[in-house]
Design a protein around this motif. Structure first.
Motif, short mmCIF file in Angstrom:
data_model
loop_
_atom_site.label_atom_id
_atom_site.label_comp_id
_atom_site.label_asym_id
_atom_site.label_seq_id
_atom_site.Cartn_x
_atom_site.Cartn_y
_atom_site.Cartn_z
N GLU A 263 -1.96 -85.13 -6.17
CA GLU A 263 -2.08 -83.74 -5.69
C GLU A 263 -0.69 -83.01 -5.62
O GLU A 263 0.04 -83.70 -4.78
CB GLU A 263 -2.53 -83.88 -4.37
CG GLU A 263 -2.69 -82.63 -3.57
CD GLU A 263 -3.66 -82.59 -2.09
OE1 GLU A 263 -3.28 -81.69 -1.19
OE2 GLU A 263 -4.26 -83.79 -1.87
N VAL A 264 -0.46 -82.32 -6.33
CA VAL A 264 0.92 -81.73 -6.73
C VAL A 264 1.05 -80.23 -6.78
O VAL A 264 -0.06 -79.56 -7.70
CB VAL A 264 1.73 -82.22 -8.03
CG1 VAL A 264 2.85 -81.70 -8.06
CG2 VAL A 264 1.58 -83.80 -7.94
N ASP A 265 1.66 -79.48 -6.26
CA ASP A 265 1.93 -78.13 -6.26
C ASP A 265 3.28 -77.85 -6.39
O ASP A 265 4.12 -78.63 -5.85
CB ASP A 265 1.17 -77.33 -4.88
CG ASP A 265 1.01 -76.03 -5.17
OD1 ASP A 265 1.21 -75.52 -6.36
OD2 ASP A 265 0.52 -75.02 -4.27
N GLY A 266 3.66 -76.50 -6.59
CA GLY A 266 5.08 -76.45 -6.86
C GLY A 266 5.51 -74.99 -7.10
O GLY A 266 4.63 -74.26 -7.39
N TYR A 267 6.76 -74.63 -6.69
CA TYR A 267 7.11 -73.20 -6.80
C TYR A 267 8.80 -73.26 -7.27
O TYR A 267 9.35 -73.97 -6.98
CB TYR A 267 7.05 -72.37 -5.50
CG TYR A 267 5.65 -72.51 -4.99
CD1 TYR A 267 4.96 -71.42 -5.39
CD2 TYR A 267 5.56 -73.52 -4.08
CE1 TYR A 267 3.56 -71.63 -4.69
CE2 TYR A 267 4.21 -73.46 -3.41
CZ TYR A 267 3.29 -72.32 -3.76
OH TYR A 267 1.91 -72.56 -3.43
N ALA A 268 9.08 -72.51 -8.36
CA ALA A 268 10.58 -72.10 -8.66
C ALA A 268 10.96 -71.09 -7.50
O ALA A 268 10.53 -70.23 -7.41
CB ALA A 268 10.67 -71.53 -10.07
N ILE A 269 12.46 -71.30 -7.26
CA ILE A 269 12.91 -70.46 -6.27
C ILE A 269 14.00 -70.02 -7.07
O ILE A 269 15.07 -70.66 -7.76
CB ILE A 269 13.65 -71.17 -4.96
CG1 ILE A 269 12.01 -71.58 -4.26
CG2 ILE A 269 14.45 -70.41 -4.11
CD1 ILE A 269 12.55 -72.41 -3.08
N PRO A 270 14.66 -68.94 -6.74
CA PRO A 270 15.43 -67.96 -7.63
C PRO A 270 17.03 -68.56 -7.22
O PRO A 270 17.58 -67.74 -6.36
CB PRO A 270 15.27 -66.59 -7.60
CG PRO A 270 14.63 -66.41 -6.35
CD PRO A 270 13.82 -67.70 -6.10
N CYS A 271 17.33 -69.73 -7.62
CA CYS A 271 18.70 -69.96 -7.21
C CYS A 271 19.25 -71.23 -8.20
O CYS A 271 18.54 -71.47 -9.30
CB CYS A 271 18.75 -70.76 -5.84
SG CYS A 271 17.48 -71.96 -5.69
N GLY A 272 20.24 -72.00 -7.92
CA GLY A 272 20.85 -73.09 -8.71
C GLY A 272 20.25 -74.31 -8.13
O GLY A 272 18.80 -74.36 -7.61
N HIS A 273 20.99 -75.43 -8.32
CA HIS A 273 20.55 -76.78 -7.70
C HIS A 273 20.36 -76.80 -6.34
O HIS A 273 19.43 -77.62 -5.64
CB HIS A 273 21.54 -77.79 -8.37
CG HIS A 273 21.25 -79.17 -7.93
ND1 HIS A 273 20.11 -79.71 -8.40
CD2 HIS A 273 21.91 -80.01 -7.12
CE1 HIS A 273 20.14 -81.09 -7.72
NE2 HIS A 273 21.27 -81.27 -7.25
N PHE A 274 21.08 -76.17 -5.56
CA PHE A 274 21.30 -76.61 -4.25
C PHE A 274 20.56 -75.55 -3.30
O PHE A 274 20.90 -74.59 -2.44
CB PHE A 274 22.94 -76.37 -3.74
CG PHE A 274 23.60 -77.10 -4.42
CD1 PHE A 274 23.80 -78.46 -4.00
CD2 PHE A 274 24.27 -76.88 -5.51
CE1 PHE A 274 24.67 -79.34 -4.91
CE2 PHE A 274 25.44 -77.48 -6.28
CZ PHE A 274 25.37 -78.92 -5.89
N LEU A 275 19.16 -75.96 -3.43
CA LEU A 275 17.85 -75.02 -2.73
C LEU A 275 18.28 -74.84 -1.10
O LEU A 275 18.21 -73.75 -0.87
CB LEU A 275 16.95 -75.43 -2.98
CG LEU A 275 16.02 -75.17 -4.28
CD1 LEU A 275 16.67 -75.96 -5.42
CD2 LEU A 275 14.56 -75.79 -4.13
N PRO A 276 18.48 -75.87 -0.56
CA PRO A 276 18.62 -75.82 1.08
C PRO A 276 19.97 -74.76 1.14
O PRO A 276 19.87 -74.22 2.51
CB PRO A 276 18.80 -77.12 1.54
CG PRO A 276 18.39 -78.07 0.40
CD PRO A 276 18.63 -77.40 -0.73
N GLU A 277 20.85 -74.74 0.46
CA GLU A 277 22.01 -74.00 0.85
C GLU A 277 22.14 -72.31 0.05
O GLU A 277 22.31 -71.51 0.68
CB GLU A 277 23.29 -74.60 0.34
CG GLU A 277 23.46 -75.94 1.48
CD GLU A 277 24.53 -76.83 1.09
OE1 GLU A 277 25.81 -76.75 1.48
OE2 GLU A 277 24.07 -77.62 0.14
#
Length: 292
Positions: A263-277
């Motif tokens: 069970e896998v879902d996912g999304y790309a976020i417009p940023c580089g490697h450091f998503l939380p920051e």
């Protein structure tokens, strides 16, 4: 504010697997563990953890070898810094807090600990989120001349002691700042207090050694374990995959994770490697929806 803290969180010194793990705990509700990557510390979650703490009891440790947690010497087989060993630290820490089952999100190295937790301790993990990684064996199998140039630190930090330790120790601040800028979106400015904590950590020779052992373990123990288990064991928990649009992880990450989990879902976020920051609002929103 003193480095290493997140507003609204309490600092706790907790048992790991034969070491002590320094953690921050905040919020109330179902337990949620947040794991950081390299060359960072727990404060990479400083803009995300308070949002999640409105709905969950959030535990944010420094991984073994990083920040304020214990930094044992690595052994000849590097297993002291294997993701299996780091996962056992988190089991012990959550036991000490009274949490039998919990959810976990991990970025970078912390993502590798997180999916090892889900594989080795399926009875303990409710949900798993991995941020901007693919499984270790898949990452190494994909190495070509392009990835080798971008991820040269994977091989460099895994070289035999003391070569990388001496080289990084010659100018640790330059090394950390180079790694951050190389993998973030062009022009992104990190929170100065976060960077101060990363630089404080890397100023400790034991922390430099631990970070190198982390990568040595990846090339040996972790990769070999993944190779032996791919197609044999699967992650039972639902999996959320988030990745930065500007990173190599953007190349078919869901396809890779679906070989490891049902069970896998996912999304790309417009940023580089450091998503939380780099993208804390969208990262927190995606995590909140998934873990809720």
């Amino acid at each position: 504010m003193e480095t290493g803290h997140i507003e609204g969180f309490e600092s706790r010194r907790l048992p790991g697997h034969g070491v002590e793990i320094d953690s921050l705990v905040g919020g109330s509700g179902p337990p949620l563990l947040l794991l950081h990557g390299a060359p960072q510390t727990r404060v990479c979650w400083s803009a995300v953890a308070p949002v999640l703490a409105e709905h969950f009891t959030v535990v944010v440790p420094d991984l073994r070898g990083y920040g304020r947690s214990d930094k044992p010497r690595g052994g000849g087989d590097h297993s002291a810094y294997s993701k299996r060993e780091l996962a056992l630290d988190q089991i012990a820490t959550m036991n000490a807090l009274g949490f039998g089952r919990f959810s976990v999100a991990g970025h970078d190295r912390g993502g590798r600990v997180a999916y090892r937790l889900a594989l080795d301790h399926p009875d303990r993990i409710d949900r798993l989120a991995v941020l901007d990684i693919v499984p270790t064996s898949d990452a190494m199998a994909a190495f070509d001349r392009h990835l080798a140039l971008r991820f040269w630190h994977w091989a460099f930090q895994a070289l035999d002691e003391p070569f990388p330790e001496r080289m990084i120790g010659n100018d640790p601040a330059f090394y950390v700042e180079t790694m951050l800028s190389a993998h973030a979106s062009k022009g992104f400015q990190f929170d100065p207090s976060n960077v101060a904590d990363y630089l404080k950590n890397i100023g400790d020779p034991d922390a430099i050694h631990a970070m190198c052992e982390d990568y040595r373990a990846a090339w040996t123990f972790d990769r070999e374990l993944d190779d032996s288990e791919q197609g044999v064991r699967t992650i039972e928990a639902p999996v959320l995959v988030l990745w930065g649009q500007e990173t190599p992880a953007a190349s078919s990450p869901l396809e890779k994770w679906r070989r490891w989990a049902n069970e896998v879902d996912g999304y790309a976020i417009p940023c580089g490697h450091f998503l939380p920051e780099e993208a804390p609002i969208e990262t927190a929103t995606r995590l909140l929806r998934f873990f809720s």
